[in-house]
Design a protein around this motif. Structure first.
Motif, mmCIF file in Angstrom:
data_model
loop_
_atom_site.group_PDB
_atom_site.id
_atom_site.type_symbol
_atom_site.label_atom_id
_atom_site.label_comp_id
_atom_site.label_asym_id
_atom_site.label_seq_id
_atom_site.Cartn_x
_atom_site.Cartn_y
_atom_site.Cartn_z
ATOM 1 N N MET A 476 29.389 48.378 33.200
ATOM 2 C CA MET A 476 30.659 48.568 32.746
ATOM 3 C C MET A 476 30.863 48.144 31.224
ATOM 4 S SD MET A 476 33.174 46.976 36.069
ATOM 5 C CE MET A 476 31.929 45.759 36.653
ATOM 6 N N THR A 477 31.786 48.404 30.451
ATOM 7 C CA THR A 477 31.783 47.876 29.345
ATOM 8 C C THR A 477 32.448 46.290 29.372
ATOM 9 O OG1 THR A 477 34.073 48.463 29.156
ATOM 10 C CG2 THR A 477 32.437 50.147 28.202
ATOM 11 N N ARG A 478 32.655 45.661 28.254
ATOM 12 C CA ARG A 478 33.184 44.279 28.455
ATOM 13 C C ARG A 478 34.544 44.389 28.755
ATOM 14 N NH1 ARG A 478 31.174 39.667 26.332
ATOM 15 N NH2 ARG A 478 29.641 40.886 24.985
ATOM 16 N N GLU A 479 35.342 45.351 28.384
ATOM 17 C CA GLU A 479 36.862 45.497 28.749
ATOM 18 C C GLU A 479 36.862 45.775 30.241
ATOM 19 O OE1 GLU A 479 36.133 45.445 24.389
ATOM 20 O OE2 GLU A 479 35.421 46.783 26.079
ATOM 21 N N GLU A 480 36.280 46.378 30.712
ATOM 22 C CA GLU A 480 35.894 47.235 32.221
ATOM 23 C C GLU A 480 35.759 46.056 33.063
ATOM 24 O OE1 GLU A 480 34.938 51.956 31.214
ATOM 25 O OE2 GLU A 480 33.536 50.013 31.703
ATOM 26 N N PHE A 481 34.767 45.217 32.465
ATOM 27 C CA PHE A 481 34.388 43.982 33.313
ATOM 28 C C PHE A 481 35.410 43.257 33.634
ATOM 29 C CE2 PHE A 481 32.527 39.673 33.856
ATOM 30 C CZ PHE A 481 31.558 40.132 34.936
#
Length: 516
Positions: A476-481
């Protein structure tokens, strides 16, 4: 003398064959040779060492006395780091290959390593029904210590080598979790050394924000030095009922129905295909029918998942009595079903009777010796993932696993998720029943590509308000995480306790997008 000559000749032929094929080719395509000849004996020596050490500590009653001294040493290391100017992040000095996670933590090479040698049971409080332990105590060690006293812990995650610290800072689950929740929900207090070198105790009534923020934080709020865990009375056996079920809808309905029954001490499902499963329910008991006792943990017994499959193939239900400690560690010998990919003949009766007493090899040793070629091979063609989803989405989730991965068996384990503060909690205001879907093995999906397939899985899990266990590869990207996990309390505490210069953010520590 002739026997020695035979052994010598055999070793010589083996070395010539390895030289002819090349060491890397042998390790990749015939890994069982290396595992059987070297890692299995070495694993036995590891076990003997730790058992002797635990026995000596118990006999000398030295653990509680030495604990305070060891904690002061950890505090001194942290204060030394501050004196040096806090130039690097800190992490535990435990080598990355010793962890059960298959992920290789490269941060150990660049961060300040704080040595934490805490691996003992400190105190058993029968009156409070609480055991106090150090973070490197393993599940195998803890159950072996408590069971003779008539105690166990409510949630005993499967593998012997899983540690208390890993199960708190990450997470842990067992087939009793539909009653007790995740491993973190059976803990009543933590003790940590913080970024300023202070020692703090936290519980639901004392430093409660820290208590709820610690689970899933992966060591990015402080160093865990002790934990207090609830105990429950141990019983001799688990009376287990096996029921084969066919048809995905019926499987999900049956599994959900049994998961809601509090009279079931244990609930577990093994899916052998999209529409075939065995649902198991268990009850703790001190009485057993002698003819139905199955000591499944004995080294010569079939691997548990293969034993369960017999009920599916025969299309019949069954009842057995399994000794409790054998049940708690029923998937240990075969590392669930991962060992069949490493030693293809491992469940053969001849191998079990001759060499089964050495199984399984230590996961840490498998990691240490895997090499770059095997690591890349596993990364691209092998899946080890646990996704936690609301049980109401079970059918849709299994279909998604089938389309994106097509890995069987699948492990189904229900758990109740309380509405506590922290990174992981239900979407609503009340506790909710979830299920852990575990996929371990080689995907059979055509044109499987690890990153693309896992990102698709992660997207689905986020869409149903589920969670991904953080021991596994995360894309995941940071935003998705932070869309998946609730970071509000976590970030607030990192700011308050000056963690930002002391520890990396959990995302940067575990996600592949941050590490590459």
């Amino acid at each position: 003398m002739s026997a020695l000559w035979s052994v010598g000749a055999g070793l010589l032929l083996l070395l010539l064959w390895v030289r002819h094929r090349g060491l890397e080719a042998v390790l990749v395509h015939h890994r069982w040779v290396f595992v059987c000849l070297f890692l299995l004996p070495l694993s036995i020596l590891f076990d003997i060492y730790y058992q002797l050490r635990a026995w000596a500590v118990w006999r000398l009653h030295s653990a509680p006395r030495q604990h305070a001294q060891r904690v002061r040493h950890i505090q001194a290391q942290v204060r030394e780091w501050k004196k040096e100017g806090s130039k690097r992040y800190m992490c535990t000095g435990r080598p990355g290959w010793l962890t059960v996670s298959l992920r290789v933590g490269k941060y150990k090479k660049t961060h300040k390593n704080i040595m934490i040698n805490l691996m003992d049971v400190l105190e058993v409080d029968s009156e409070r029904q609480v055991v106090r332990v150090e973070p490197l105590v393993s599940m195998g060690q803890l159950t072996a210590y408590l069971n003779p006293m008539g105690w166990t812990i409510p949630v005993v995650p499967e593998l012997d080598d899983l540690t208390v610290g890993g199960l708190i800072m990450g997470t842990g689950i067992e087939s009793s979790s539909h009653i007790y929740g995740l491993f973190q929900h059976t803990c009543v207090a933590y003790e940590l050394v913080l970024a300023d070198g202070s020692l703090v105790r936290c519980s639901p009534t004392e430093n409660s924000d820290l208590f709820y923020a610690v689970p899933w934080s992966c060591g990015t709020l402080g160093f865990l030095v002790a934990a207090e865990i609830k105990m429950i009375p141990a019983k001799k056996y688990v009376k287990i009922h096996y029921e084969p079920v066919r048809g995905l809808q019926k499987i999900c309905e049956k599994f959900t129905e049994e998961s809601k029954k509090k009279e079931n001490s244990f609930v577990e499902g093994l899916m052998y295909s999209l529409d075939e499963a065995v649902i198991m329910t268990g009850v703790l008991t001190n009485e057993a029918e002698q003819s139905k006792i199955n000591r499944i943990g004995n080294y010569y017994k079939p691997w548990f998942f293969k034993h369960v499959e017999k009920y599916l193939k025969a299309d019949r239900t069954g009842v057995e009595y399994i000794p409790a400690r054998h049940y708690y560690h029923r998937h240990t010998r075969s590392i669930f079903w991962e060992l069949q990919d490493i030693i293809p003949f491992g469940n053969n009766p001849v191998f079990r009777y001759l060499f089964g007493w050495m199984v399984p090899p230590k996961i840490s040793l498998l990691k240490l010796t895997q090499g770059e070629a095997i690591r890349k091979l596993y990364e691209q063609h092998h899946v080890v993932q646990d996704m936690l989803v609301p049980i109401k989405n079970l059918e849709k989730s299994i279909q998604t696993f089938h389309v994106d991965l097509n890995v069987y068996p699948l492990w189904l384990c229900p758990f109740i998720l309380p509405n506590n503060p922290g990174m992981v909690h239900p979407k609503g205001n009340e506790a909710e029943l979830y299920v852990d879907i575990g996929a371990y093995g080689e995907p059979k999906r055509k044109q499987f590509e690890a990153r693309a397939s896992m990102r698709q899985m992660e997207k689905f899990v986020r869409s149903v308000h589920g969670f991904q266990m953080l021991y596994a590869d995360c894309y995941m990207t940071r935003e998705e995480f932070w869309d998946m996990f609730d970071g509000s309390l976590y970030h607030k505490l990192r700011e308050q306790m000056n963690c930002k210069d002391a520890f990396p953010e959990v995302y940067d520590k575990i996600c592949k997008a941050a590490r590459h």
